[in-house]
Design a protein around this motif. Structure first.
Motif, PDB file in Angstrom:
ATOM      1  N   GLU A  36       0.725  -1.189  -0.150  1.00 29.41           N
ATOM      2  CA  GLU A  36       0.072   0.251  -0.520  1.00 29.41           C
ATOM      3  C   GLU A  36       0.790   1.686   0.157  1.00 29.41           C
ATOM      4  OE1 GLU A  36      -3.079   0.046   3.428  1.00 29.41           O
ATOM      5  OE2 GLU A  36      -3.249  -1.852   2.368  1.00 29.41           O
ATOM      6  N   GLU A  37       1.919   1.212   1.115  1.00 29.82           N
ATOM      7  CA  GLU A  37       2.917   2.343   0.933  1.00 29.82           C
ATOM      8  C   GLU A  37       3.176   2.351  -0.652  1.00 29.82           C
ATOM      9  OE1 GLU A  37       5.043   6.078   1.817  1.00 29.82           O
ATOM     10  OE2 GLU A  37       3.421   4.656   3.160  1.00 29.82           O
ATOM     11  N   VAL A  38       3.928   1.101  -0.661  1.00 29.85           N
ATOM     12  CA  VAL A  38       4.949   2.001  -2.914  1.00 29.85           C
ATOM     13  C   VAL A  38       3.252   2.549  -3.309  1.00 29.85           C
ATOM     14  CG1 VAL A  38       5.465   0.575  -4.194  1.00 29.85           C
ATOM     15  CG2 VAL A  38       6.664  -0.345  -2.008  1.00 29.85           C
ATOM     16  N   MET A  39       1.827   1.507  -3.591  1.00 31.43           N
ATOM     17  CA  MET A  39       1.727   2.088  -4.362  1.00 31.43           C
ATOM     18  C   MET A  39       1.236   3.516  -4.154  1.00 31.43           C
ATOM     19  SD  MET A  39      -1.725  -0.566  -4.703  1.00 31.43           S
ATOM     20  CE  MET A  39      -2.042  -1.402  -3.137  1.00 31.43           C
ATOM     21  N   GLU A  42       3.951   5.516  -5.845  1.00 30.46           N
ATOM     22  CA  GLU A  42       4.006   5.389  -6.769  1.00 30.46           C
ATOM     23  C   GLU A  42       2.896   6.401  -7.454  1.00 30.46           C
ATOM     24  OE1 GLU A  42       4.849   1.202  -7.985  1.00 30.46           O
ATOM     25  OE2 GLU A  42       2.767   1.907  -8.099  1.00 30.46           O
ATOM     26  N   LYS A  43       1.531   6.345  -7.097  1.00 30.26           N
ATOM     27  CA  LYS A  43       0.321   7.812  -6.960  1.00 30.26           C
ATOM     28  C   LYS A  43       1.068   9.199  -6.960  1.00 30.26           C
ATOM     29  CE  LYS A  43      -3.948   8.695  -6.797  1.00 30.26           C
ATOM     30  NZ  LYS A  43      -5.413   8.191  -4.792  1.00 30.26           N
ATOM     31  N   ALA A  48       3.344  14.246  -9.972  1.00 32.76           N
ATOM     32  CA  ALA A  48       3.928  15.524  -9.561  1.00 32.76           C
ATOM     33  C   ALA A  48       4.133  14.819 -11.089  1.00 32.76           C
ATOM     34  CB  ALA A  48       4.894  14.460  -8.513  1.00 32.76           C
ATOM     35  N   LEU A  49       4.511  14.233 -11.464  1.00 31.64           N
ATOM     36  CA  LEU A  49       4.418  14.357 -13.067  1.00 31.64           C
ATOM     37  C   LEU A  49       3.458  14.676 -13.882  1.00 31.64           C
ATOM     38  CD1 LEU A  49       6.588  10.479 -13.677  1.00 31.64           C
ATOM     39  CD2 LEU A  49       7.731  12.695 -13.888  1.00 31.64           C
ATOM     40  N   PHE A  50       2.484  14.575 -13.469  1.00 33.17           N
ATOM     41  CA  PHE A  50       1.086  15.105 -14.169  1.00 33.17           C
ATOM     42  C   PHE A  50       1.134  16.074 -13.972  1.00 33.17           C
ATOM     43  CE2 PHE A  50      -3.205  16.135 -14.403  1.00 33.17           C
ATOM     44  CZ  PHE A  50      -3.946  16.868 -15.719  1.00 33.17           C
TER      45      PHE A  50
END
Length: 80
Positions: A36-39, A42-43, A48-50
């Motif tokens: 969950e922390e990795v997801m 990633e989100k 940030a990229l968006f």
């Protein structure tokens, strides 16, 4: 995904004993918490990229006009 690896950690004995008393599957809990922390991260990274892409698109819109992106997409579709 890939294969499995073993990860170990230390916790206070009292915490482990209480977790067992509550019927918590510690391995499953830690596995799920880590996933969950990795997801979540990633989100955050995708957001940030968006946001960065959105800033760049706004710059392009200021230079080439508000409908530049729509015109570009339309032209690309028509050229296929």
């Amino acid at each position: 995904m890939g294969g499995w690896v073993t990860v170990s950690t230390k916790v206070r004995r009292e915490v482990l004993e209480k977790a067992r008393a509550y019927g918590i599957n510690v391995s499953e809990f830690l596995r799920n918490a880590l996933e969950e922390e990795v997801m979540r991260r990633e989100k955050e990274e995708l957001i940030a990229l968006f946001n960065e892409a959105s800033k760049e698109l706004r710059k392009v819109s200021k230079i080439y006009g508000e409908d530049f992106a729509a015109r570009s997409i339309r032209e690309d579709r028509e050229s296929r």
